[in-house]
Write an enzyme that holds these catalytic residues in place. Structure first.
Site, PDB file in Angstrom:
ATOM      1  N   CYS A 138      43.564  35.624  42.653  1.00  0.00           N
ATOM      2  CA  CYS A 138      44.141  34.804  43.714  1.00  0.00           C
ATOM      3  C   CYS A 138      43.522  33.394  43.710  1.00  0.00           C
ATOM      4  CB  CYS A 138      43.974  35.408  45.097  1.00  0.00           C
ATOM      5  SG  CYS A 138      44.788  36.980  45.307  1.00  0.00           S
TER       6      CYS A 138
ATOM      7  N   GLU B 205      44.949  43.006  25.444  1.00  0.00           N
ATOM      8  CA  GLU B 205      45.164  42.126  26.602  1.00  0.00           C
ATOM      9  C   GLU B 205      46.446  41.325  26.484  1.00  0.00           C
ATOM     10  OE1 GLU B 205      41.157  40.319  28.504  1.00  0.00           O
ATOM     11  OE2 GLU B 205      41.414  39.886  26.389  1.00  0.00           O
TER      12      GLU B 205
ATOM     13  N   GLU C 184      35.594  43.696  20.840  1.00  0.00           N
ATOM     14  CA  GLU C 184      36.192  42.485  21.412  1.00  0.00           C
ATOM     15  C   GLU C 184      37.536  42.165  20.738  1.00  0.00           C
ATOM     16  OE1 GLU C 184      35.904  40.805  23.939  1.00  0.00           O
ATOM     17  OE2 GLU C 184      36.785  38.865  23.505  1.00  0.00           O
TER      18      GLU C 184
ATOM     19  N   ARG D  15      44.355  32.450  37.798  1.00  0.00           N
ATOM     20  CA  ARG D  15      43.635  33.400  38.654  1.00  0.00           C
ATOM     21  C   ARG D  15      44.528  34.528  39.155  1.00  0.00           C
ATOM     22  NH1 ARG D  15      38.784  31.135  40.464  1.00  0.00           N
ATOM     23  NH2 ARG D  15      38.679  32.680  42.107  1.00  0.00           N
TER      24      ARG D  15
ATOM     25  N   HIS E 233      34.221  61.414  13.706  1.00  0.00           N
ATOM     26  CA  HIS E 233      33.959  62.337  14.810  1.00  0.00           C
ATOM     27  C   HIS E 233      35.149  62.401  15.767  1.00  0.00           C
ATOM     28  CE1 HIS E 233      29.943  62.809  13.346  1.00  0.00           C
ATOM     29  NE2 HIS E 233      29.791  61.487  13.335  1.00  0.00           N
TER      30      HIS E 233
ATOM     31  N   TRP F  50      47.256  37.636  43.007  1.00  0.00           N
ATOM     32  CA  TRP F  50      47.085  38.793  42.126  1.00  0.00           C
ATOM     33  C   TRP F  50      46.973  39.969  43.078  1.00  0.00           C
ATOM     34  CZ3 TRP F  50      43.682  42.800  41.208  1.00  0.00           C
ATOM     35  CH2 TRP F  50      43.785  43.431  39.962  1.00  0.00           C
TER      36      TRP F  50
ATOM     37  N   LYS G 224      41.067  41.849  22.735  1.00  0.00           N
ATOM     38  CA  LYS G 224      41.956  40.677  22.650  1.00  0.00           C
ATOM     39  C   LYS G 224      43.387  41.115  22.383  1.00  0.00           C
ATOM     40  CE  LYS G 224      40.173  38.294  24.177  1.00  0.00           C
ATOM     41  NZ  LYS G 224      39.010  38.533  24.804  1.00  0.00           N
TER      42      LYS G 224
ATOM     43  N   LYS H 169      42.198  36.014  35.390  1.00  0.00           N
ATOM     44  CA  LYS H 169      41.042  35.461  34.675  1.00  0.00           C
ATOM     45  C   LYS H 169      39.735  35.774  35.393  1.00  0.00           C
ATOM     46  CE  LYS H 169      39.255  32.614  31.622  1.00  0.00           C
ATOM     47  NZ  LYS H 169      39.164  33.277  30.321  1.00  0.00           N
TER      48      LYS H 169
ATOM     49  N   ASN I  29      41.840  35.306  49.557  1.00  0.00           N
ATOM     50  CA  ASN I  29      41.468  35.888  48.267  1.00  0.00           C
ATOM     51  C   ASN I  29      40.372  36.903  48.558  1.00  0.00           C
ATOM     52  OD1 ASN I  29      40.670  36.443  45.652  1.00  0.00           O
ATOM     53  ND2 ASN I  29      39.516  34.536  45.427  1.00  0.00           N
ATOM     54  N   GLY I  30      40.601  38.167  48.188  1.00  0.00           N
ATOM     55  CA  GLY I  30      39.588  39.187  48.452  1.00  0.00           C
ATOM     56  C   GLY I  30      40.219  40.440  49.031  1.00  0.00           C
TER      57      GLY I  30
HETATM   58  C1  G6P Z   1      38.543  39.545  33.613  1.00  0.00           C
HETATM   59  C2  G6P Z   1      39.050  38.645  32.509  1.00  0.00           C
HETATM   60  C3  G6P Z   1      38.266  38.910  31.225  1.00  0.00           C
HETATM   61  C4  G6P Z   1      36.774  38.733  31.488  1.00  0.00           C
HETATM   62  C5  G6P Z   1      36.301  39.614  32.637  1.00  0.00           C
HETATM   63  C6  G6P Z   1      34.884  39.256  33.052  1.00  0.00           C
HETATM   64  O1  G6P Z   1      38.874  40.856  33.334  1.00  0.00           O
HETATM   65  O2  G6P Z   1      40.428  38.861  32.288  1.00  0.00           O
HETATM   66  O3  G6P Z   1      38.666  37.988  30.237  1.00  0.00           O
HETATM   67  O4  G6P Z   1      36.061  39.045  30.332  1.00  0.00           O
HETATM   68  O5  G6P Z   1      37.128  39.417  33.786  1.00  0.00           O
HETATM   69  O6  G6P Z   1      34.895  37.942  33.539  1.00  0.00           O
HETATM   70  P1  G6P Z   1      33.648  37.001  33.634  1.00  0.00           P
HETATM   71  O7  G6P Z   1      34.185  35.741  34.240  1.00  0.00           O
HETATM   72  O8  G6P Z   1      32.655  37.689  34.521  1.00  0.00           O
HETATM   73  O9  G6P Z   1      33.118  36.809  32.270  1.00  0.00           O
END
Ligand code: G6P
Length: 614
Positions: free
Chosen positions: A2, A494, A487, A27, A510, A75, A491, A609, A101-102
């Site tokens: 948000c 996501e 990672e 956001r 395994h 969001w 990616k 984000k 937001n929250g």
């Molecule tokens: C969200 C984002 C990710 C990020 C994670 C942690 O899930 O979509 O890309 O890695 O939060 O965020 P931070 O800002 O704490 O690194």
């Protein structure tokens, strides 16, 4: 999670709010809305499901005039994304509008009490309860809006950043925060309000970060007033914003993510600047050196993080154990905070967060603090909540990251972790100067190695076309490359919505090896290292079962080239820095597959984000 924006001053608020919402859209982007007090005094709320551009279309024929207003991009937490659940929310009489937001955790109890007092609810949100409560308090006690907000917040359990405006009041926004960020921009006879500084930067470089538990009266004719919920006046520290507008634009790239991938040579330069000495003999990380006793006497180092930052922390574990021989644990912040962890006062807790706002990471910091540990932050956003809650820290200095999938922040985090490990290793005197110099020179060479890896762009574009069909992907790596494999898989899932899993290569047999057939693409990180031969054996095992192997290999590779279906060749770096180099082709692969699939790369579905709720 948000985005909140607000304006009060002499200009028309609406264009500022819309521009701000576009900046904050990363956001959350399932619905958006604005509330403006029009020149005639009415309080107009416009909101709809969809993105900010949908809101712009929706308001085309509406009266959006007014010099005070608030805006929100959502969001969803409570209630599906639709027009009614979008913010701002009106109070019963439509005299007050609020954005939030929250999460208000005790909203159900409050809602029942308000219903008993004749209040009706339009939405399924927790937020509507708060605006109704404010109106209820104001109308039953006759206090000002500011006092009503203050009283209402005392009854609220949960997390919030809010902004409130009132019909007929052209001068004022009331704002408050607890566990969700808010920053006020101070102009000449005008104020800006936002979840982060990105909507503010083009109007003023003077900002005030509202602290947790504080609320602000933002009145265009009066000095900014910030108090606690108990009305204790807080000190107002005006800070200078170090950010440029060009950092917030795509700069000719079709997506922020691609821009951010290509920015990495420069962001790594920014990250190591002034920290690695030009002769490669030393690394000076002042936040570590100033607290070196804490680190050197640490019983353990515990990383807490979420998402991509957690993957970076896994690399931090390798780096610190390898170079400094200090035991390291890596925790998901969300698990750590709730599982009654054992934390000693002589532990050092390192919180890793791009945004510096992730609710779980912030809460994990608080848990560690209560147990007396020393807290170090590795954040990107300057002045963010985690950066301010920690005892010391090191910024990664990669500039604003807007694409929801983290790229340059990951490589920046790993770079900083390498510097933390080197600083400590030097202080401990357990790394030979030759070894030290080799890694330091590797750090200095990283920007150019990443530039070389970026030249793979076209090859990966071609390769990606062959894999848009896939429903599953496996990513494998060992040692330092294992977290890089995790990672890489993250990616891909996501932004392309293809299911992808990362594993340590040897764990394949395994269980996961049962998934291998001729349809299954397997990305293997097989760069030169001391377990290269073992990785080659793992590749043979996949090959024997018909898997399609995409291998990331070093320039001088001979063996994997003969087995793999496709090879991506990357330049060599010291082994501990290889996760940075191999990440580049993995980022590009995910990006191009997502583009071919027509995905919304910068704003993938269901994600945000910055996750400021638990
Ligand atoms: C969200 C984002 C990710 C990020 C994670 C942690 O899930 O979509 O890309 O890695 O939060 O965020 P931070 O800002 O704490 O690194």
């Amino acid at each position: 999670m948000c985005g909140i924006v607000g304006y009060v001053g002499k200009r028309e608020a609406y264009p500022i709010l819309i521009k701000g919402l576009h900046r904050l859209e990363y956001r959350g982007y399932d619905s958006a809305g604005v509330a403006v007090v029009s020149s005639g005094g009415s309080l107009n709320v416009y909101k709809c499901r969809g993105k900010v551009c949908d809101l712009e279309n929706y308001t085309k024929d509406k009266d959006v005039s007014g010099t005070v207003g608030i805006g929100h991009t959502r969001w969803a937490t409570h209630g599906e994304p639709n027009d009614v659940n979008a913010h701002p929310h009106y109070s019963e009489s439509k005299n007050i509008a609020l954005i939030h937001n929250g999460i208000i955790e005790n909203y159900a109890v409050l809602k029942d009490a308000l219903i008993e007092n004749g209040y009706t609810f339009q939405s399924c949100t927790d937020t509507e309860v708060l605006v109704q409560l404010i109106e209820y308090i104001k109308s039953t006690t006759g206090v000002s809006l500011f006092e009503a907000v203050q009283a209402a917040l005392k009854r609220v359990v949960g997390a919030y950043a809010i902004a409130v405006i009132e019909k007929g009041n052209y001068d004022e926004i009331i704002a408050a925060r607890k566990s969700s960020p808010l920053v006020v921009g101070v102009g000449d006879g005008e104020f800006f309000l936002a979840s982060d500084a990105t909507p503010i930067v083009e109007y003023t470089d003077k900002v005030v970060y509202i602290n947790d538990g504080e609320m602000a009266r933002i009145n265009r004719h009066k000095p900014l007033k910030v108090v606690t919920l108990d009305n204790q006046e807080a000190e107002i520290g005006i800070e200078k914003l170090e950010m440029s507008i060009s950092q917030l634009e795509k700069g000719g790239y079709p997506h922020f993510m691609l821009k951010e991938i290509h920015e990495q040579p420069r962001t790594i330069v920014d990250c190591i600047r002034g920290r690695v000495t030009p002769d490669g003999e030393n690394v000076v990380l002042s936040g570590v050196l100033a607290n070196k006793e804490k680190f050197l006497n640490a019983r353990r180092i515990i990383f807490v993080a979420c998402g991509t930052s957690w993957h970076a922390a896994l690399i931090g574990e390798h780096l610190i154990e390898d170079m400094c021989r200090i035991p390291v644990e890596v925790e998901y912040a969300s698990e750590f905070r709730y599982r009654n962890p054992v934390i000693y006062p002589d532990d050092v807790v390192i919180a890793v967060s791009q945004s510096g706002e992730t609710a779980d990471t912030l809460a994990a910091v608080e848990v560690a603090k209560q147990n007396g540990a020393f807290i170090f932050g590795i954040c990107n956003v300057v002045g963010s909540s985690i950066a301010r809650a920690t005892d010391s820290g090191a910024y990664i200095h990669v500039g604003p990251e807007i694409g929801v999938a983290s790229t340059k922040a990951f490589t920046g985090q790993v770079t900083v972790m390498a510097m933390v490990a080197m600083t400590l290793a030097k202080e401990k005197g357990i790394m030979s100067q030759d070894e030290f110099r080799e890694v330091a020179k590797g750090l200095q060479a990283l920007p150019s190695l990443v530039s070389q890896a970026l030249k793979l762009d076209e090859q990966i574009l071609d390769l990606s076309k062959m894999f848009t069909y896939a429903h599953n992907f496996i990513y494998l790596g060992r040692g330092y490359n294992y977290p890089a494999a995790l990672e890489g898989a993250l990616k891909l899932k996501e932004i392309s919505y293809i299911h992808a899993e990362g594993y340590p290569a040897a764990e394949m047999k395994h269980g996961p090896i049962a998934l291998i057939d001729s349809e299954m693409p397997v990305v293997v990180l097989a760069t030169a290292n001391n377990i290269y031969d073992k990785t080659v054996s793992n590749i043979q095992e996949i090959k024997a079962r018909g898997g399609r192997i995409i291998a990331v290999v070093s320039e001088n590779d001979t063996r994997v080239k003969d087995i793999a279906d496709y090879c991506i060749t990357v330049p060599a770096a010291p082994e501990c820095l290889m996760p940075v180099v191999v990440s580049v082709p993995l980022q590009l692969l995910a990006y191009y597959i997502a583009v071919h699939k027509g995905r919304d790369v910068d704003q993938p579905r269901n994600l945000a984000k910055s996750v400021t709720v638990e």
